[in-house]
Design a protein around this motif. Structure first.
Motif, PDB file in Angstrom:
ATOM      1  N   GLN A  90       0.784  -1.298   0.024  1.00  0.00           N
ATOM      2  CA  GLN A  90       0.051  -0.149  -0.085  1.00  0.00           C
ATOM      3  C   GLN A  90       0.815   1.340  -0.062  1.00  0.00           C
ATOM      4  O   GLN A  90       0.249   2.314   0.250  1.00  0.00           O
ATOM      5  N   GLY A  91       2.240   1.146  -0.416  1.00  0.00           N
ATOM      6  CA  GLY A  91       3.256   2.428  -0.568  1.00  0.00           C
ATOM      7  C   GLY A  91       3.659   2.878   0.855  1.00  0.00           C
ATOM      8  O   GLY A  91       3.823   3.999   1.076  1.00  0.00           O
ATOM      9  N   CYS A  92       3.476   1.915   1.819  1.00  0.00           N
ATOM     10  CA  CYS A  92       3.904   2.254   3.185  1.00  0.00           C
ATOM     11  C   CYS A  92       5.213   1.469   3.575  1.00  0.00           C
ATOM     12  O   CYS A  92       5.336   0.557   3.153  1.00  0.00           O
ATOM     13  N   SER A  93       5.840   2.020   4.779  1.00  0.00           N
ATOM     14  CA  SER A  93       6.906   1.586   5.378  1.00  0.00           C
ATOM     15  C   SER A  93       6.568   1.564   7.012  1.00  0.00           C
ATOM     16  O   SER A  93       5.544   2.181   7.629  1.00  0.00           O
ATOM     17  N   PHE A  94       7.438   0.931   7.646  1.00  0.00           N
ATOM     18  CA  PHE A  94       7.258   1.230   9.199  1.00  0.00           C
ATOM     19  C   PHE A  94       7.253   2.691   9.766  1.00  0.00           C
ATOM     20  O   PHE A  94       6.784   2.828  10.664  1.00  0.00           O
ATOM     21  N   ASP A  95       7.927   3.610   8.897  1.00  0.00           N
ATOM     22  CA  ASP A  95       7.958   4.972   9.199  1.00  0.00           C
ATOM     23  C   ASP A  95       6.429   5.341   9.283  1.00  0.00           C
ATOM     24  O   ASP A  95       6.370   6.669   9.983  1.00  0.00           O
ATOM     25  N   ASP A  96       5.471   4.931   8.463  1.00  0.00           N
ATOM     26  CA  ASP A  96       4.221   5.507   8.440  1.00  0.00           C
ATOM     27  C   ASP A  96       3.194   4.709   9.483  1.00  0.00           C
ATOM     28  O   ASP A  96       2.028   5.129   9.427  1.00  0.00           O
ATOM     29  N   VAL A  97       3.809   3.669  10.480  1.00  0.00           N
ATOM     30  CA  VAL A  97       2.800   3.228  11.320  1.00  0.00           C
ATOM     31  C   VAL A  97       2.595   4.296  12.382  1.00  0.00           C
ATOM     32  O   VAL A  97       3.692   5.001  13.028  1.00  0.00           O
ATOM     33  N   THR A  98       1.123   4.495  12.651  1.00  0.00           N
ATOM     34  CA  THR A  98       0.757   4.943  13.730  1.00  0.00           C
ATOM     35  C   THR A  98       0.783   4.475  15.005  1.00  0.00           C
ATOM     36  O   THR A  98       0.812   5.077  16.054  1.00  0.00           O
ATOM     37  N   HIS A  99       0.364   3.171  15.116  1.00  0.00           N
ATOM     38  CA  HIS A  99       0.257   2.587  16.307  1.00  0.00           C
ATOM     39  C   HIS A  99       0.478   0.831  16.016  1.00  0.00           C
ATOM     40  O   HIS A  99       0.348   0.568  15.037  1.00  0.00           O
ATOM     41  N   ILE A 100       1.267   0.344  16.907  1.00  0.00           N
ATOM     42  CA  ILE A 100       1.575  -1.117  16.810  1.00  0.00           C
ATOM     43  C   ILE A 100       0.993  -1.857  17.856  1.00  0.00           C
ATOM     44  O   ILE A 100       1.171  -1.124  19.354  1.00  0.00           O
ATOM     45  N   ARG A 101       0.286  -2.933  18.012  1.00  0.00           N
ATOM     46  CA  ARG A 101      -0.485  -3.761  18.974  1.00  0.00           C
ATOM     47  C   ARG A 101       0.309  -4.953  19.008  1.00  0.00           C
ATOM     48  O   ARG A 101       0.228  -5.860  18.027  1.00  0.00           O
ATOM     49  N   THR A 102       0.921  -5.460  20.193  1.00  0.00           N
ATOM     50  CA  THR A 102       1.573  -6.762  20.099  1.00  0.00           C
ATOM     51  C   THR A 102       0.906  -7.527  21.066  1.00  0.00           C
ATOM     52  O   THR A 102       0.756  -7.060  22.595  1.00  0.00           O
ATOM     53  N   PHE A 103       0.743  -8.722  20.857  1.00  0.00           N
ATOM     54  CA  PHE A 103       0.429  -9.619  21.756  1.00  0.00           C
ATOM     55  C   PHE A 103       1.349 -10.921  21.917  1.00  0.00           C
ATOM     56  O   PHE A 103       1.797 -11.583  20.834  1.00  0.00           O
ATOM     57  N   LEU A 104       1.742 -11.144  23.166  1.00  0.00           N
ATOM     58  CA  LEU A 104       2.865 -12.057  23.504  1.00  0.00           C
ATOM     59  C   LEU A 104       1.972 -13.013  24.256  1.00  0.00           C
ATOM     60  O   LEU A 104       1.568 -12.795  25.246  1.00  0.00           O
ATOM     61  N   THR A 105       2.453 -14.303  24.038  1.00  0.00           N
ATOM     62  CA  THR A 105       2.145 -15.394  25.263  1.00  0.00           C
ATOM     63  C   THR A 105       3.242 -15.684  26.397  1.00  0.00           C
ATOM     64  O   THR A 105       2.650 -16.205  27.108  1.00  0.00           O
TER      65      THR A 105
END
Length: 155
Positions: A90-105
């Motif tokens: 979609q023409g993006c990179s990690f620089d364009d990420v506004t929010h990251i949600r991580t689920f760890l066990t």
């Protein structure tokens, strides 16, 4: 206020916001060929306006087998690579990420993930949420990551 609606009620504001929408500007489903297909119950991402919402990605290969079972670093790398491919589509990179949600066990493995994440998300980090969950949908998965990105105007 710049639209001259400061003295009007909310219906005028909603009408003004809605007037900017163009026909067909709803939600577009995104399922790039560069990542393993979903199970058909969700899309890899949805795009609306200049926002991209990427579904949680996990370390499953094209045949649905867990990649790097027991290896948080390997699973983290695999997931970050999948995210990068969906973003790039979609023409993006990690620089364009506004929010990251991580689920760890297992939150005691957070540092292993953090090292991998730091190789992919450099500079000022986005908003972030990390939570521990008792399990993910396939035994052996240790991490699931979803992101929201702002699509650059030129794309």
């Amino acid at each position: 206020h710049s639209a001259g609606l400061g003295d009007r009620d909310l219906s005028a504001v909603f009408g003004h916001v809605g007037a900017g929408r163009t026909e067909g500007a709803g939600v577009r489903k995104v399922n790039p060929a560069s990542v393993p297909a979903t199970n058909g119950y969700y899309s890899h991402a949805t795009r609306t306006g200049d926002l991209l919402f990427v579904s949680g990605q996990v370390a499953l290969d094209e045949e649905g087998r867990v990649v790097g079972e027991g290896d948080m670093t390997r699973q983290s790398e695999y997931v970050m690579d999948l995210l990068a491919r969906v973003l790039a589509d979609q023409g993006c990179s990690f620089d364009d990420v506004t929010h990251i949600r991580t689920f760890l066990t297992d939150m005691s493995r957070l540092r292993e993930y953090a090292v991998v994440r730091g190789r992919h998300i450099t500079g000022e980090p986005p908003a972030s949420t990390t939570v521990e969950v008792s399990r993910l949908f396939t035994p052996g998965l240790m991490i699931e990551i979803e992101v929201v990105a702002a699509i650059p105007a030129a794309r």
